[in-house]
Design an enzyme around this catalytic site. Structure first.
Site, PDB file in Angstrom:
ATOM      1  N   GLU B  65      -7.048   3.902  -7.198  1.00  0.00           N
ATOM      2  CA  GLU B  65      -7.736   4.474  -6.042  1.00  0.00           C
ATOM      3  C   GLU B  65      -7.943   5.980  -6.143  1.00  0.00           C
ATOM      4  O   GLU B  65      -8.993   6.492  -5.763  1.00  0.00           O
ATOM      5  CB  GLU B  65      -6.964   4.162  -4.751  1.00  0.00           C
ATOM      6  CG  GLU B  65      -7.040   2.720  -4.300  1.00  0.00           C
ATOM      7  CD  GLU B  65      -6.040   1.825  -5.002  1.00  0.00           C
ATOM      8  OE1 GLU B  65      -5.214   2.350  -5.782  1.00  0.00           O
ATOM      9  OE2 GLU B  65      -6.077   0.613  -4.773  1.00  0.00           O
ATOM     10  N   HIS B 134       0.437  -3.052   4.902  1.00  0.00           N
ATOM     11  CA  HIS B 134      -0.952  -3.528   4.930  1.00  0.00           C
ATOM     12  C   HIS B 134      -1.521  -3.587   6.353  1.00  0.00           C
ATOM     13  O   HIS B 134      -2.543  -4.235   6.569  1.00  0.00           O
ATOM     14  CB  HIS B 134      -1.063  -4.915   4.298  1.00  0.00           C
ATOM     15  CG  HIS B 134      -0.973  -4.926   2.797  1.00  0.00           C
ATOM     16  ND1 HIS B 134       0.189  -4.662   2.124  1.00  0.00           N
ATOM     17  CD2 HIS B 134      -1.897  -5.175   1.838  1.00  0.00           C
ATOM     18  CE1 HIS B 134      -0.020  -4.756   0.815  1.00  0.00           C
ATOM     19  NE2 HIS B 134      -1.275  -5.056   0.619  1.00  0.00           N
TER      20      HIS B 134
HETATM   21  C1  LIG Z   1      -2.783   0.579  -4.133  1.00  0.00           C
HETATM   22  C2  LIG Z   1      -3.225  -0.818  -3.980  1.00  0.00           C
HETATM   23  N1  LIG Z   1      -4.494  -1.141  -4.311  1.00  0.00           N
HETATM   24  C3  LIG Z   1      -4.929  -2.407  -4.163  1.00  0.00           C
HETATM   25  C4  LIG Z   1      -4.092  -3.373  -3.697  1.00  0.00           C
HETATM   26  C5  LIG Z   1      -4.590  -4.796  -3.535  1.00  0.00           C
HETATM   27  N2  LIG Z   1      -4.021  -5.627  -4.601  1.00  0.00           N
HETATM   28  C6  LIG Z   1      -2.912  -6.345  -4.373  1.00  0.00           C
HETATM   29  S1  LIG Z   1      -2.388  -7.131  -5.734  1.00  0.00           S
HETATM   30  C7  LIG Z   1      -3.656  -6.546  -6.669  1.00  0.00           C
HETATM   31  C8  LIG Z   1      -3.735  -6.947  -8.110  1.00  0.00           C
HETATM   32  C9  LIG Z   1      -2.593  -6.466  -8.935  1.00  0.00           C
HETATM   33  O1  LIG Z   1      -2.579  -7.087 -10.182  1.00  0.00           O
HETATM   34  P1  LIG Z   1      -1.390  -6.922 -11.210  1.00  0.00           P
HETATM   35  O2  LIG Z   1      -0.848  -5.547 -11.164  1.00  0.00           O
HETATM   36  O3  LIG Z   1      -1.865  -7.425 -12.514  1.00  0.00           O
HETATM   37  O4  LIG Z   1      -0.232  -7.868 -10.647  1.00  0.00           O
HETATM   38  P2  LIG Z   1      -0.197  -9.465 -10.482  1.00  0.00           P
HETATM   39  O5  LIG Z   1      -0.755  -9.762  -9.130  1.00  0.00           O
HETATM   40  O6  LIG Z   1      -0.981 -10.067 -11.572  1.00  0.00           O
HETATM   41  O7  LIG Z   1       1.248  -9.824 -10.518  1.00  0.00           O
HETATM   42  C10 LIG Z   1      -4.495  -5.738  -5.893  1.00  0.00           C
HETATM   43  C11 LIG Z   1      -5.714  -5.096  -6.369  1.00  0.00           C
HETATM   44  C12 LIG Z   1      -2.785  -2.998  -3.331  1.00  0.00           C
HETATM   45  N3  LIG Z   1      -1.914  -3.883  -2.823  1.00  0.00           N
HETATM   46  N4  LIG Z   1      -2.380  -1.730  -3.497  1.00  0.00           N
END
Ligand SMILES: Cc1ncc(C[n+]2csc(CCOP(=O)(O)OP(=O)(O)O)c2C)c(N)n1
Ligand SMILES: [Mg+2]
Lengths: 328, 333
Positions: B65, B134
């Site tokens: 972000e 959230h």
């Molecule tokens: C700062 C932030 N940006 C966006 C999100 C929304 N979000 C939640 S999980 C996610 C994906 C994360 O993927 P990864 O780090 O690969 O973890 P996984 O879910 O595969 O365990 C996103 C974009 C968030 N929670 N926090």
């Protein structure tokens, strides 16, 4: 598989991985019934990662991860009842129902969450490592993140300080190939996450995260390095999540075949079970016994999570600030 | 409301159409953010935009972000008009330095040379059962800062017409949507690509003479419901949909209070230094002699959002609390 795993240890590992899987399957059911709400991210498929790492940790070590945290909590010995009851938002949950799936903690087990902001747990984990070194308590921190989180800038700011100050931290990148609907090919210009500490002189390695023994071996190398004062270490776990990102994700960005292929070829639990019977010659009924026990434990957790009451309305106002003041 | 020029659609569709129209009119406009393209938006607001405009103008990003916001600011300095989507505004906290220090302040610091035509948009405020990290309304945070405009619409028609204005604006605009409203339909959406609404103008959604209720975004819905209940009890409430928080339409609010002599401010966020505090100050400064009762603020409870269903309900402003506040300022409780 390496030969250094004893029968007892193998049975324990099988137990821990299967507990996570069965727990998550029940959580999915409760979600479907409306007893769990909001975001709920299942760990199914990645079980060998946390169980393998946990097997080399010491009681003083600290653990921190993001929102896909149920597996980490069960692996470090937190009570399935308390975890499930947090998912249902009941007072018997680890956060008294106030945190939910993404925000659970246990001081007793040195589990520091449970964080909903992608990547934010990494500087915090680095701070836990700072405290270990400062207090000279012999502990290390294991800070986990996803492949998606690995692109947040604060991860690299943390790498720099951790290496500069030789902090006892192991960074674990659980590379399950997707961050929500974005594959690593589309999110990362380079996909060798384990090499990303190079510029800061942090060693790293890629590990088959679907294989308990491999995870354990690598985790031992990493934690020994960190514990001996040499600074941080990066483990990239090659793993996979079987379910959608969260309960609301239909996972249209990947094919059914891709998921099925991994389940068949690499499932951490199925393969380990075969290893138990064919290599370690553990009897079928001994394994069945464990499976029955887990079933009972999970059903008990479900029952507890349904019958534990909602938090008292007065809880709305508690836990905002602490009352006590440090005395000098 | 049954004007043939206006059609019915959901807030989600209206926002998408607003972006699509502006992208068709101006090829410097592009959308960038996490999951906006191939996934069609985490909340499906950018549905179909990738098919319409291609990957050059609908850009999926990694989860970064702070850099997305900074890159957007640079692109705006460089002559483009970025629409930066935050998956939710909770994650804009990762980026807030670029929003405030780079986007909002640079025009001033450059003696008027620079300027940053950028829209930061996404869902803001509480969704449902997603816990403290959230569920958070950032209206007062951003409204605090000079150099920004802050818009938070309620209806689909307003969402579209104000988003179009935000995209055309030469300043950074924080555009606060609401996840729970995305699926709501309103029959006030103009299909005319030239139709826009001015930023900085509130709307009287219900005229009344006894008490003024101010609200924005999803709280307008609750204020209107409360007004119905108050009407049954003989209190005629005027409901003002603020629509823009910075610059605030003080004229409409003050005029209303000169008529009703009472003000209840409603917002989802915390009370301290909130939009309601600003309303109270405004009344002291501009309508003191007209007030027949102290201003009452209806806000979220002053705690992080709890996950448990019963506590979450208690933490958010509900219709009953607005009714109570309306009665209180009329000395009827
Ligand atoms: C700062 C932030 N940006 C966006 C999100 C929304 N979000 C939640 S999980 C996610 C994906 C994360 O993927 P990864 O780090 O690969 O973890 P996984 O879910 O595969 O365990 C996103 C974009 C968030 N929670 N926090
Ligand atoms: Mg991932």
């Amino acid at each position: 598989m390496v030969n250094s795993i004893s029968q007892n240890e193998a049975l324990q590992a099988y137990h821990d991985m299967l507990l996570i899987r069965r727990f998550e399957e029940r959580a999915a059911q409760l979600y479907g019934m409306g007893l769990i709400a909001g975001f709920c991210h299942l760990y199914i498929g990645q079980e060998a990662v946390v169980v393998g790492i946990q097997s080399v940790l010491k009681p003083q070590d600290t653990i921190i991860t993001a929102y896909r945290d149920h597996g980490h909590m069960l692996a470090c010995g937190m009570d399935p009842r308390g975890v499930m009851a947090e998912l249902t938002g009941r007072v018997g949950g680890y956060s008294k129902g106030k945190g939910g799936s993404m925000h659970m903690f246990s001081r007793e087990k040195n589990f520091f969450g449970g964080h909903g902001i992608v990547g934010a747990q990494i500087p915090i984990g680095t701070g836990l490592a700072f405290a270990h070194k400062y207090k000279e308590d012999g502990g290390i921190c294991v800070a986990s993140m996803g492949d998606g989180a690995a692109n947040q800038g604060q991860v690299y700011e943390s790498y720099n300080m951790a290496s500069l100050w030789k902090l006892p931290v192991v960074y674990v990148i659980e590379n399950n190939r997707y961050g929500m609907g974005t594959s690593i090919e589309r999110s990362s210009a380079g996909d060798t996450y384990y090499e990303r500490g190079k510029g800061w002189k942090i060693p790293g390695e890629k590990v088959d995260g679907m294989n308990y023994a491999n995870v354990k071996e690598a985790a031992l190398r990493a934690t020994t390095h960190a514990r001996s004062g040499k600074g941080p270490y990066i483990l990239e776990m090659d793993t996979y999540r079987y379910r959608g990102h969260s309960m609301s994700d239909p996972a249209k960005y990947r094919s059914k075949e891709e998921v099925e292929h991994i389940k068949e070829q690499r499932d951490p639990i199925d393969h380990f079970r075969t290893y138990l019977t064919s290599e370690l010659k553990i009897k079928e009924n001994e394994i069945k016994e464990i499976e029955e026990k887990i079933k009972a434990v999970v059903l008990d957790a479900v029952e507890f999570s349904k019958t534990s009451p909602e938090p008292d309305p007065s809880e709305l106002y508690t836990d905002v600030l602490k009352e006590e003041i440090a005395v000098s | 409301m049954t004007n043939p020029e206006f059609t019915s659609m959901t807030v989600r569709e209206a926002l998408r159409d607003g972006m699509a129209e502006e992208m068709s009119l101006d090829d410097t406009v592009f959308v960038i953010g996490e999951e906006v393209a191939e996934y069609n938006g985490a909340y499906k607001v950018s549905q179909g935009l990738l098919d319409m405009f291609g990957p050059k103008r609908v850009v999926d990003t990694p989860i970064t972000e702070h850099a997305i916001a900074g890159l957007g600011v640079g692109a705006a300095f460089g002559g483009l008009r970025p629409i930066v989507e935050f998956m939710t505004f909770n994650f804009s906290m990762q980026a807030i330095d670029q929003i405030i220090n780079s986007a909002a302040k640079t025009l001033y610091m450059s003696g008027g040379q620079m300027g940053c035509p950028i829209v930061f948009r996404g869902p803001n405020g509480a969704a449902s059962r997603v816990g403290a990290q959230h569920s958070h309304c950032f209206a007062s945070w951003y409204a605090h800062c000079p150099g920004l405009k802050v818009v938070s619409p309620y209806s689909a028609g307003d969402a579209k017409a104000l988003l179009k204005s935000a995209i055309r604006d030469s300043n950074p605009v924080i555009f606060l949507e609401n996840e729970l409203l995305y699926g709501h339909s309103f029959d006030d959406v103009s299909q005319d690509p030239g139709y826009v609404l001015p930023i900085g103008k509130a709307l009287i959604r219900r005229a009344g003479k006894d008490v003024t209720l101010t609200a924005f975004s999803i709280m307008v819905d609750k204020a209107l419901k409360a007004a119905e209940i108050l009407a049954e009890q003989g209190i005629d409430a005027e409901v003002i949909d603020l629509r823009t928080l910075r610059p605030l339409d003080t004229e409409t609010i003050v005029k209303s209070v000169m008529k009703t002599n009472r003000l209840v401010s409603i917002e989802e966020s915390w009370p301290f230094a909130g939009i309601g505090s600003e309303m109270a100050a405004l009344m002291m400064e501009e309508a003191f002699d007209y007030l027949d009762a102290p201003v009452v603020r209806v806000t979220g409870v002053d705690v992080p959002m709890p996950y448990a269903a019963n506590l979450e309900h208690l933490a958010l402003p509900q219709v009953e609390a607005i009714v109570e506040a309306g009665k209180k300022v009329c000395y009827r409780s």
